[in-house]
Design an enzyme around this catalytic site. Sequence first.
Site, PDB file in Angstrom:
ATOM      1  N   HIS A 176       8.493 -75.162 -91.437  1.00 50.99           N
ATOM      2  CA  HIS A 176       7.328 -75.363 -92.303  1.00 50.99           C
ATOM      3  C   HIS A 176       6.797 -74.053 -92.871  1.00 50.99           C
ATOM      4  O   HIS A 176       6.097 -74.066 -93.878  1.00 50.99           O
ATOM      5  CB  HIS A 176       6.235 -76.093 -91.526  1.00 50.99           C
ATOM      6  CG  HIS A 176       6.589 -77.514 -91.195  1.00 50.99           C
ATOM      7  ND1 HIS A 176       6.030 -78.590 -91.849  1.00 50.99           N
ATOM      8  CD2 HIS A 176       7.460 -78.035 -90.296  1.00 50.99           C
ATOM      9  CE1 HIS A 176       6.538 -79.709 -91.362  1.00 50.99           C
ATOM     10  NE2 HIS A 176       7.398 -79.398 -90.406  1.00 50.99           N
ATOM     11  N   ASP A 211       2.793 -68.474 -98.006  1.00 52.94           N
ATOM     12  CA  ASP A 211       2.685 -69.807 -97.430  1.00 52.94           C
ATOM     13  C   ASP A 211       3.987 -70.554 -97.621  1.00 52.94           C
ATOM     14  O   ASP A 211       4.623 -70.444 -98.681  1.00 52.94           O
ATOM     15  CB  ASP A 211       1.556 -70.602 -98.099  1.00 52.94           C
ATOM     16  CG  ASP A 211       0.732 -71.386 -97.102  1.00 52.94           C
ATOM     17  OD1 ASP A 211       1.249 -71.683 -96.007  1.00 52.94           O
ATOM     18  OD2 ASP A 211      -0.428 -71.702 -97.405  1.00 52.94           O
TER      19      ASP A 211
END
Length: 458
Positions: A156, A364
């Site tokens: 992730h 991110d």
Amino acid sequence: MSRLIVVSNRVAKTDGTNKGSEGGLAVGVMAAMEEAGGIWFGWSGKINNKQSEPQKDVIGNIEYVTVDLRQTEYNQYYKGFANSVLWPLFHQRPELMSYSDTELSGYIHVNKKFASELLKIIQPTDTIWIHDYHLIPLAQILRDAGIRNPIGFFLHTPFPSLDLMRTIPDYKRILKALLHYDLVGFQTIGDLTGFQMSVVLGLGGEALDKDVLKFGDRHCTARVYPISIETKALPEVAVNGAKTQAFKRLDKSLRKRKLVIGVDRLDYSKGLVQRFQGYEGLLRHYPEFIRNVVYLQISPTSRGDLQAYGELADRIDREAGHIIGTYADFDWMPLRYINRGFKRSTILAMYSRANVGLVTPLKDGMNLVAKEYVAAQNPEDPGVLVLSHLAGAADELDAAVIINPYDIGAIAGGLAQALNMPLDERIDRWKKMMEVLTKQDIHAWQSKFIADLKSVTD
């Protein structure tokens, strides 16, 4: 009958409508599992120094199996190697790493603890899907125990370049562990490329056709699977959230002023210091927005027991105090900074009300806040997404106002552009992003990964 066993560090027993502070993993996995069903295995979130058995619970078509951690396990595995080495490294902050052999041993130990419990429930026909940086060694441990089931892994977070990867002592151990998965999924092409180069140049492996990497007797397929959201369901959740007292209080307090919103865990990867400075730059260089705009930043505390996070919280508090002290008036507060979560439905209603969604991480993996903000908008009067080009979401949501999160002037200028954007342009940009989110939703993500995992193991 084949079952899907999902393994993650934390297990979130939620219907998806309670707290708005979960990370992308919890939201994404929950949405995917609600449709597919199966077993969700991981840490309970509890510290228990006594011997305990796994806890089991069934909600809907998901069976939850959770284990407790001892304090030393939590300190070495979670606070230690996972979040003091891998997290800062994967987010391009090697100077924040704090490595020790003891914590690496604790990280391996907890992965073995998870494996020992999984071995009790895995059946020969099960498909196993392991998530995120906490559990990189798990497939290798299961393989060594004789498990031959299809095992996939999805990261992730971002994946670092080889130069950054080499800052970990014995970094090759991490790379070799990943090669024990049949399929490894990444958020972006950049992440995939970092892994491929690390295997080829760092290990001396080979890149074969069809996304296959080889090292020794290990073969691994690696591809890109950008995680997404429940696109179609979110507008209705936002409508329900508008009925909550929390949203009504916010809406009334704004007095028709324009709203800029940011929702992030309190983490140094989110770029909150630079974001606050960019907003201060908006007020300084575009005085027409003074008294006419309110910035709401919701940042639940994350990993507050780590030193780097305490220092970050102090820095952000100072930036917030500076903005409020410089620009606030007796009937206008330019910045509202809140360190707690809200119901997810309330958060989505806030997104719908906000004229600008401000999403400016320094790095991110994906950032589902960006996608949820877009999906929650009113099609007839949508807000504008201001998005960091260093968020994985920028690869797909290129109709947003894309900015460099390190460029304070660019943040201020992006905010001004978004706040002044005419309706026809806002609608056009929103439609382009919604087309992507409608086609590539969370269920398409889950289905594609599982289908590919089965195809590469047939």
